[in-house]
Motif scaffolding. Structure first.
Motif, short mmCIF file in Angstrom:
data_model
loop_
_atom_site.label_atom_id
_atom_site.label_comp_id
_atom_site.label_asym_id
_atom_site.label_seq_id
_atom_site.Cartn_x
_atom_site.Cartn_y
_atom_site.Cartn_z
N SER A 268 3.18 29.02 -6.52
CA SER A 268 3.56 29.62 -5.08
C SER A 268 4.87 30.39 -5.04
O SER A 268 5.33 31.03 -4.29
N TYR A 269 5.69 29.57 -6.18
CA TYR A 269 7.24 30.19 -6.17
C TYR A 269 7.26 31.44 -6.88
O TYR A 269 8.40 31.90 -7.31
N SER A 270 6.22 32.14 -7.45
CA SER A 270 6.35 33.11 -8.42
C SER A 270 7.05 34.61 -7.91
O SER A 270 6.61 34.80 -6.86
N ASP A 271 7.68 34.91 -8.84
CA ASP A 271 8.50 36.45 -8.46
C ASP A 271 7.10 37.14 -8.71
O ASP A 271 7.00 37.39 -9.97
N VAL A 272 6.68 37.89 -7.90
CA VAL A 272 5.55 38.84 -8.10
C VAL A 272 5.98 40.18 -8.52
O VAL A 272 5.10 41.24 -8.64
N GLY A 273 7.28 40.65 -8.22
CA GLY A 273 7.54 42.18 -8.23
C GLY A 273 8.70 42.25 -7.56
O GLY A 273 9.32 41.59 -6.77
N SER A 274 9.12 43.75 -7.42
CA SER A 274 10.14 44.38 -6.61
C SER A 274 9.48 44.92 -5.18
O SER A 274 8.42 45.12 -5.30
N ILE A 275 10.22 45.03 -4.29
CA ILE A 275 9.84 45.60 -3.15
C ILE A 275 9.46 46.91 -3.34
O ILE A 275 9.95 47.72 -4.11
N SER A 276 8.41 47.34 -2.60
CA SER A 276 7.83 48.73 -2.89
C SER A 276 8.66 49.84 -2.41
O SER A 276 9.64 49.44 -1.66
N ARG A 277 8.41 51.02 -2.94
CA ARG A 277 9.04 52.13 -2.81
C ARG A 277 9.14 52.40 -1.44
O ARG A 277 10.05 52.91 -0.52
N ALA B 14 11.75 32.15 -0.40
CA ALA B 14 12.31 33.44 -1.15
C ALA B 14 13.38 33.07 -1.99
O ALA B 14 13.67 33.71 -3.20
N LYS B 15 14.37 32.30 -1.58
CA LYS B 15 15.43 31.80 -2.30
C LYS B 15 15.13 31.25 -3.57
O LYS B 15 15.46 31.19 -4.72
N HIS B 16 14.13 30.08 -3.26
CA HIS B 16 13.61 29.09 -4.38
C HIS B 16 13.07 30.03 -5.52
O HIS B 16 13.57 29.81 -6.85
N GLY B 17 12.19 30.95 -5.27
CA GLY B 17 11.36 31.86 -6.12
C GLY B 17 12.17 32.86 -6.88
O GLY B 17 12.20 32.85 -8.00
#
Ligand code: ADP
Ligand code: XUL
Length: 541
Positions: free
Chosen positions: A263-272, A489-492
């Motif tokens: 659940s804490y995975s960083d899945v990418g950057s915010i979209s364009r 958000a901070k934990h991930g």
């Protein structure tokens, strides 16, 4: 993004001194957002209420109950997209500096499913920042109304799922729960069986949480293991989809669901789209989104010995579990903080909306009058007891109103105040009975942490304290799922260099709201037994 590039993006964001975190909660009645500072204090909260601010969708309590068959409960998926447009505009009007947001995470009502049309991912990737999301995503869903957790129309599919693995006990052992009508596996199976063309045209299936995440990410986001364990499809020990169960629901389901992630995975950057339209920092990270109950577990910072009671649209009871266990009533979910531990969850469908019905009927629509009525009756309610299920309840599987005096059943209580107390006591007696059946210790040393909309109500919390014979605590902020998403958000973003425990270490402790009266155990312990025997009789009928 490569690992090296990912690490450098994290580094750059972490060096921003006054960074903030965005937490979202796509709950049943409202889409909520909070902006937290680096100390995890709330800087701003905004809300979009579905019934009042999106009246064109004609939801009641955020949902549409089919008039011909009230077991079918859905939401037009595009309403949630439109709500996100409105929420972002509200954040902008509040003067939020999107450039400072280092990471965003979210939570969603559990179990609901979203069906992405073929080519929807292409649309998500190429959204034009000059137009609203809802205009561009209007034809992206192969099933336009998402079944949600209030749906109870899949008893047939539940039976099929249990049979596929050898019975309810086996299913509970694999997935943490026997088959439940609202769980996503049986909902997906129903779509496959009743709308085969739509199923065929579905490229990907999201949960409500991963759907919200997908929009922020600009591509289909993975399902996290914690919300994923509310599907009857995930093996809660291996954290992988169970192929036999996938096959029992529909073809090519593994492909449509994608791989689950912690659940804490960083899945990418915010979209364009969000960078261009709202000036998000290009390095803002999107952390996987999870279910509202797992997010609440994070937001409430539960420790051992604490039981959380959430009084939202649904009422839930949950707590931290070290080891999984097999139970037939209740759920074991993967934990959103650490994939080596678990959480226990009990869900009661008739929570706030049923309390609202009785408030409207008995208290002129006023919570103040509701409280006065509640406080004018004695604990134990002169031996009266009531069970109120506006929609098909989960625990126990009953629908309708049931009233009992000391001497047996009745169709009407003698006064409004007796009705109000019967409702509130009945709701908490059910929670205590099912919590004890689950193996949760109630009594000596138990501390309850309450959250959700109704946790603002002292009268209701007092009954909770008395029925559980335990003190009840609250945090100032009652929207724990939204706050939990902000914490995630901070934990991930910072994991593994900072643990969740270290991150929340200095945050304020919850405040004592109510203590049980000295006679609470004497009154309510026998009432729990009476409740069990009443329910046994009702189910037998
Ligand atoms: P969800 O997250 O499931 O959408 P919330 O946790 O936001 O729900 O809770 C919304 C509910 O809170 C409303 O349906 C309302 O009945 C209840 N609520 C709000 N204020 C009070 C109050 N003072 N007393 C009791 N219930 C309340
Ligand atoms: C939990 C459940 C509800 C929803 C909506 O199993 O069905 O609590 O998550 O809040």
């Amino acid at each position: 993004m490569s690992c090296a590039a990912n690490a450098s993006a994290k580094k750059e964001i972490a060096s921003i001194g006054d960074r903030t975190f965005l937490g979202l909660d796509l709950s049943t009645q409202t889409l909520k957002a909070c902006v937290l500072n680096d100390k995890l204090e709330v800087l701003k909260e905004v809300y979009v209420n579905f019934d009042s601010e999106l009246p064109e969708f004609r939801t009641i309590g955020g949902a549409i109950i089919d008039k011909a068959d009230n077991r079918n409960v859905t939401v037009p998926t595009i309403m949630w997209v439109k709500a996100l447009d409105m929420l972002m505009d509200k954040l902008m009007l509040e003067g939020i500096d999107f450039g400072k947001i280092a990471a965003v995470s979210g939570s969603g009502q559990q179990h609901g499913t979203v069906y992405w049309q073929r080519s929807a991912e292409e649309t998500l990737k190429n959204l034009s920042s000059s137009d609203f999301l809802h205009q561009q995503l209007s034809s992206s869903f192969s099933v336009t109304s998402s079944p949600i957790w209030m749906d109870s129309s899949t008893s047939k599919q539940c039976k099929q799922l249990e049979e596929a693995v050898g019975g309810p006990e086996k299913l509970a052992e694999i997935t943490g729960s026997r088959a439940y009508e609202r769980f996503s596996g049986s909902q997906i199976a129903k779509v496959f069986q009743t709308k085969p063309d739509a199923y065929k045209n579905t490229e990907k299936i999201s949960l409500v949480s991963s759907f919200l995440c997908s929009i922020l990410l600009g591509k289909i986001a993975p399902i996290d293991i914690s919300d994923g364990s509310g599907m009857n499809l995930l093996n809660i020990r291996t954290k992988k989809w169970d192929q036999t169960l996938l096959d029992a629901c529909g073809p090519n389901l593994a492909e449509k669901l994608g791989q689950s992630v912690p659940s804490y995975s960083d899945v990418g950057s915010i979209s364009r789209y969000f960078k261009e339209r709202y000036n998000f920092n290009p390095n803002c990270r999107v952390i996987a989104h999870t279910g509202d109950n797992p997010a609440s577990l994070m937001g409430m910072r539960l420790n051992e010995g604490w039981i959380a009671v959430s009084l939202g649209t649904s009422d839930t009871v949950f707590l931290w579990l070290k080891e999984p266990k097999s139970v037939l009533d209740g759920h074991v979910l993967c934990n959103p903080i650490d994939e080596n531990v678990y959480m226990a969850l009990l869900c009661f469908k008739n929570g706030s909306l049923t309390r609202e019905r009785i408030k409207n009927k008995c208290a002129n629509g006023s919570w103040d009058i509701f409280d006065q009525l509640l406080n004018s009756t004695p604990r134990g309610n002169f031996g009266n007891m009531g069970l109120y299920y506006d929609i098909q309840e989960i625990l126990p599987f009953l629908q309708g109103d049931y009233r009992f005096t000391k001497n047996g059943s009745t169709c009407k209580f003698t006064s409004l105040e007796v009705e109000v107390r019967a409702l509130v006591e009945g709701q908490f007696l059910a929670k205590r009975a099912y919590a004890e059946d689950f193996g949760i210790q109630v009594g000596q040393g138990t501390k309850i942490l309450a959250t959700g909309g109704a946790s603002q109500n002292k009268g209701i919390l007092q009954v909770l304290a008395d029925v559980f014979n335990s003190p009840v605590y609250v945090f100032k902020e009652a929207n724990s799922a939204m706050i939990g998403a902000g914490y995630q958000a901070k934990h991930g973003l910072l994991k593994p260099s900072m643990s969740y425990g270290d991150m929340i270490y200095n945050l304020p402790q919850p405040e004592l709201a109510c203590e049980p009266y000295p006679d609470a155990a004497e009154i309510y312990t026998p009432m729990v037994e009476r409740y069990r025997s009443i329910v046994k009789d009702l189910i037998r009928k």
